[in-house]
Design an enzyme around this catalytic site. Structure first.
Site, PDB file in Angstrom:
ATOM      1  CG  ASP A   1      -1.645   1.237   1.475  1.00  0.00           C
ATOM      2  OD1 ASP A   1      -2.384   1.646   0.571  1.00  0.00           O
ATOM      3  OD2 ASP A   1      -1.470   1.835   2.546  1.00  0.00           O
TER       4      ASP A   1
ATOM      5  CG  ASP B   1      -1.888   7.658   0.595  1.00  0.00           C
ATOM      6  OD1 ASP B   1      -0.947   8.453   0.488  1.00  0.00           O
ATOM      7  OD2 ASP B   1      -2.796   7.544  -0.255  1.00  0.00           O
TER       8      ASP B   1
END
Length: 245
Positions: free
Chosen positions: A26, A28
């Site tokens: 991922d 953020d």
């Protein structure tokens, strides 16, 4: 007359060839600390669209979802037209914030060292994120991560998390099997996506969802620091099978 054994006689089967190992991240809350800009952009967008500005905690909780789903979640009293307006204003606000001279979305400690360690082990790296492709490209360029990620999957191209589509696309793009793929993320959406795709799920303890939430969503373990990742991949000797205390 005795004959020597034929040179092609069958012996015991050899070891299984090593298969490609894929680690998908991922963005953020996992690689970069961007919550302050996301929260500010959401507030600016809601205010501009004339809908109630959500509390910071509400916006933080939806980081990782696609923009449309995040906006829908934090604007429960808005209609579809207002939500589309918020989403459009959010994009404008985020671009404006990114263009400011004081813009800062730092990498979390240990990112470069962790990625280098994985590459040394022969792992292929990828991204699966709710950010737009333009947003991902900006992060990669800003932090000198060009060429690191062989596959980049965004909500521009597939259903957002926790739907498994981005992770399935990442595996298909490089020819990886689910049992040789790890999803690394900071939210329950990442863990749920990994479980839905049949891959390993590793959480990080410095992101935007609590450790207990990651564990409940299916994280095999939650890392206390990035440097611990390489030693805790499912194919690593001595990898931990549970969340560390």
């Amino acid at each position: 007359m005795n004959h020597a054994p034929h040179s092609t006689a069958h012996g015991p089967p050899g070891p299984e060839p090593d298969r490609l190992r894929l680690v998908v991240f991922d963005v953020d809350g996992t690689l970069v600390d961007s919550q302050h800009n996301i929260i500010a952009a959401m507030a600016m967008a809601c205010e501009g669209a004339g809908v109630p500005v959500p509390p910071h905690t509400a916006t933080r909780a939806v980081i990782g979802l696609s923009l449309a789903e995040a906006v829908a979640t934090v604007t429960p009293s808005a209609n579809d037209g207002q939500r589309r307006h918020v989403a459009a204003l959010y994009k404008q606000a985020f671009v404006a914030l990114r263009s400011r001279p004081d813009h800062d979305e730092p990498l979390f400690p240990g990112v470069h060292r962790a990625l280098e360690a994985l590459e040394t082990l022969g792992c292929v790296l990828g991204l699966a994120t709710g950010k737009s492709r333009r947003g991902v490209d900006a992060v990669v360029e800003r932090h000198g991560l060009e060429g690191r990620f062989v596959t980049v999957q965004t909500a521009d191209d597939a259903p957002g998390k926790p739907h498994p589509a981005m992770l399935l696309r990442a595996m298909a793009a490089v020819g990886a099997d689910p049992d040789r793929t790890v999803m690394v993320g900071d939210t329950r959406f990442d863990m749920e996506m990994a479980r839905a795709a049949g891959t390993d799920a590793v959480g990080v303890g410095w992101g935007y969802h609590p450790v207990e939430e990651l564990t409940a969503a299916g994280a095999r373990l939650v890392l206390p620091r990035f440097e611990a990742l390489a030693a805790n991949l499912p194919w690593s000797a001595g990898a931990r099978a549970a969340t560390p205390a």
